[in-house]
Motif scaffolding. Sequence first.
Motif, PDB file in Angstrom:
ATOM      1  N   MET A  73       4.948  -8.195  -0.403  1.00 32.81           N
ATOM      2  CA  MET A  73       4.254  -6.909  -0.526  1.00 32.81           C
ATOM      3  C   MET A  73       4.775  -5.918   0.504  1.00 32.81           C
ATOM      4  N   GLU A  74       4.992  -6.388   1.741  1.00 30.85           N
ATOM      5  CA  GLU A  74       5.381  -5.502   2.820  1.00 30.85           C
ATOM      6  C   GLU A  74       6.762  -4.894   2.593  1.00 30.85           C
ATOM      7  N   PHE A  75       7.647  -5.667   1.927  1.00 34.62           N
ATOM      8  CA  PHE A  75       9.024  -5.207   1.759  1.00 34.62           C
ATOM      9  C   PHE A  75       9.287  -4.603   0.383  1.00 34.62           C
ATOM     10  N   SER A  76       8.227  -4.383  -0.383  1.00 35.09           N
ATOM     11  CA  SER A  76       8.381  -3.765  -1.704  1.00 35.09           C
ATOM     12  C   SER A  76       8.783  -2.307  -1.557  1.00 35.09           C
ATOM     13  N   ILE A  77       9.671  -1.845  -2.469  1.00 34.28           N
ATOM     14  CA  ILE A  77      10.059  -0.426  -2.441  1.00 34.28           C
ATOM     15  C   ILE A  77       8.957   0.458  -3.007  1.00 34.28           C
ATOM     16  N   ASP A  78       7.991  -0.155  -3.711  1.00 37.50           N
ATOM     17  CA  ASP A  78       6.854   0.589  -4.248  1.00 37.50           C
ATOM     18  C   ASP A  78       5.680   0.492  -3.286  1.00 37.50           C
ATOM     19  N   GLY A  79       4.915   1.580  -3.233  1.00 40.38           N
ATOM     20  CA  GLY A  79       3.715   1.543  -2.427  1.00 40.38           C
ATOM     21  C   GLY A  79       2.670   0.621  -3.039  1.00 40.38           C
ATOM     22  N   MET A  80       2.022  -0.190  -2.210  1.00 39.83           N
ATOM     23  CA  MET A  80       1.005  -1.123  -2.699  1.00 39.83           C
ATOM     24  C   MET A  80      -0.241  -0.975  -1.833  1.00 39.83           C
ATOM     25  N   VAL A  81      -1.348  -0.649  -2.484  1.00 38.54           N
ATOM     26  CA  VAL A  81      -2.626  -0.452  -1.805  1.00 38.54           C
ATOM     27  C   VAL A  81      -3.673  -1.309  -2.501  1.00 38.54           C
ATOM     28  N   ALA A  82      -4.435  -2.042  -1.706  1.00 45.73           N
ATOM     29  CA  ALA A  82      -5.515  -2.855  -2.271  1.00 45.73           C
ATOM     30  C   ALA A  82      -6.827  -2.436  -1.639  1.00 45.73           C
ATOM     31  N   ILE A  83      -7.856  -2.242  -2.464  1.00 44.56           N
ATOM     32  CA  ILE A  83      -9.199  -1.920  -1.977  1.00 44.56           C
ATOM     33  C   ILE A  83     -10.181  -2.944  -2.527  1.00 44.56           C
ATOM     34  N   ASN A  84     -11.253  -3.199  -1.756  1.00 42.83           N
ATOM     35  CA  ASN A  84     -12.251  -4.174  -2.214  1.00 42.83           C
ATOM     36  C   ASN A  84     -13.312  -3.489  -3.061  1.00 42.83           C
ATOM     37  N   THR A  85     -14.382  -4.217  -3.324  1.00 43.53           N
ATOM     38  CA  THR A  85     -15.434  -3.669  -4.191  1.00 43.53           C
ATOM     39  C   THR A  85     -16.151  -2.480  -3.569  1.00 43.53           C
ATOM     40  N   GLU A  86     -16.018  -2.330  -2.252  1.00 45.95           N
ATOM     41  CA  GLU A  86     -16.661  -1.206  -1.558  1.00 45.95           C
ATOM     42  C   GLU A  86     -15.701  -0.042  -1.354  1.00 45.95           C
ATOM     43  N   ASN A  87     -14.509  -0.125  -2.008  1.00 45.05           N
ATOM     44  CA  ASN A  87     -13.472   0.909  -1.895  1.00 45.05           C
ATOM     45  C   ASN A  87     -12.897   1.016  -0.484  1.00 45.05           C
ATOM     46  N   ILE A  88     -12.960  -0.086   0.260  1.00 39.88           N
ATOM     47  CA  ILE A  88     -12.371  -0.140   1.595  1.00 39.88           C
ATOM     48  C   ILE A  88     -10.957  -0.703   1.477  1.00 39.88           C
ATOM     49  N   VAL A  89     -10.005  -0.061   2.148  1.00 43.29           N
ATOM     50  CA  VAL A  89      -8.606  -0.477   2.086  1.00 43.29           C
ATOM     51  C   VAL A  89      -8.430  -1.792   2.829  1.00 43.29           C
TER      52      VAL A  89
END
Length: 356
Positions: free
Chosen positions: A1-17
């Motif tokens: 994930m860290e070295f992906s050329i695409d941005g990757m964002v994950a949020i939980n059920t509370e919309n916290i990153v």
Amino acid sequence: MEFSIDGMVAINTENIVVAWNTAAARLLGASQDQAVGFMLFQVLPGIKNDSDLMIALQHSRSGLKSFLAPDPGLQHRRHVEIHIIPLQADGVFLGTMLLIHDVAHRLVKEQELQRVNAALEDRLRQLHLAGKEVAQLTHLATHDIRGPIRDIYTLMEGLMRQEASAMSNYGKASFRRIQSSLNRMSLLIDDIVALSQITIADVPERCVNLEELVAALAEQFNRKLQETGTLLTTGDLLPIRAHEKQLELLLQQLLRNMIHFSARSSPHIHIETKMMAPPRQLDGTERQGEVRLSITHNSTAFSDVEQVNSFQAEQPVNGPAIALTIAGKIMTLHKGALHLERIAGNKMIVHCFFPV
């Protein structure tokens, strides 16, 4: 994930990153320290004004995926496209993944392509206008030339009638040759006008009823056919997909010249069509087939030509070359081909190949 050329964002059920990689920091303008552990709306306040993204996030809670295209009006989506993917385990919603793809380079190319297309369309409009202006000028100029030619012909005809008794046979024959030359000039003017009218057709191609078109032309040339004793017959006439006015002009030019340039009495012109198998294309394009329109003349006075593609020939074709050039240009307009075939004696066949 860290070295992906695409941005990757994950949020939980509370919309916290809970995840924010390096590419996301570059594309969205917030570092990992500024994002992880904070609500997504705090990191990117502009999201609240992005109704499409808000709806997509809501849909992800129902297990639905979404895709958002770039939006120049939104800072966080100006040069990126976003895939919204729900994260689930055993049917339980755990959060949402935002996959962010940088399309800035593609947008630049698309904008450049749009500019090129706009310039080409403008150039095409200018060419259309220039073509129409040339056609109008040619029509006006040739109209002014027709008048003196007609006057000279009429004057000579009157002189021959009134002064026939005082003229020698040689003088009479010379007058007739001059009148014949004037007729040739008139035909040449008609050809020039027809040639000036062949441009990129404004009216799209349609399925033309060739039987009706040939019947109308036979009626149009009926007087000439009777005067010259020319027999006009037809075989199978399949419908042809073409620009109707251009197809009519092609047949007019060929028929008129075949009627006029006959080497013997009792000339015979035969028109027929045949469906041909698709030829092999050098450019790789595929065709369903071709309709071959063949016009046979049994007593042509055309110069010797055999299987000549007249409008691509490096050397000029002798005889009524303008009529052949007109026919060739019309076939080029239809992405087809024109071939002339000389058979024993004075028999000649003009083949026009129309792609289906």
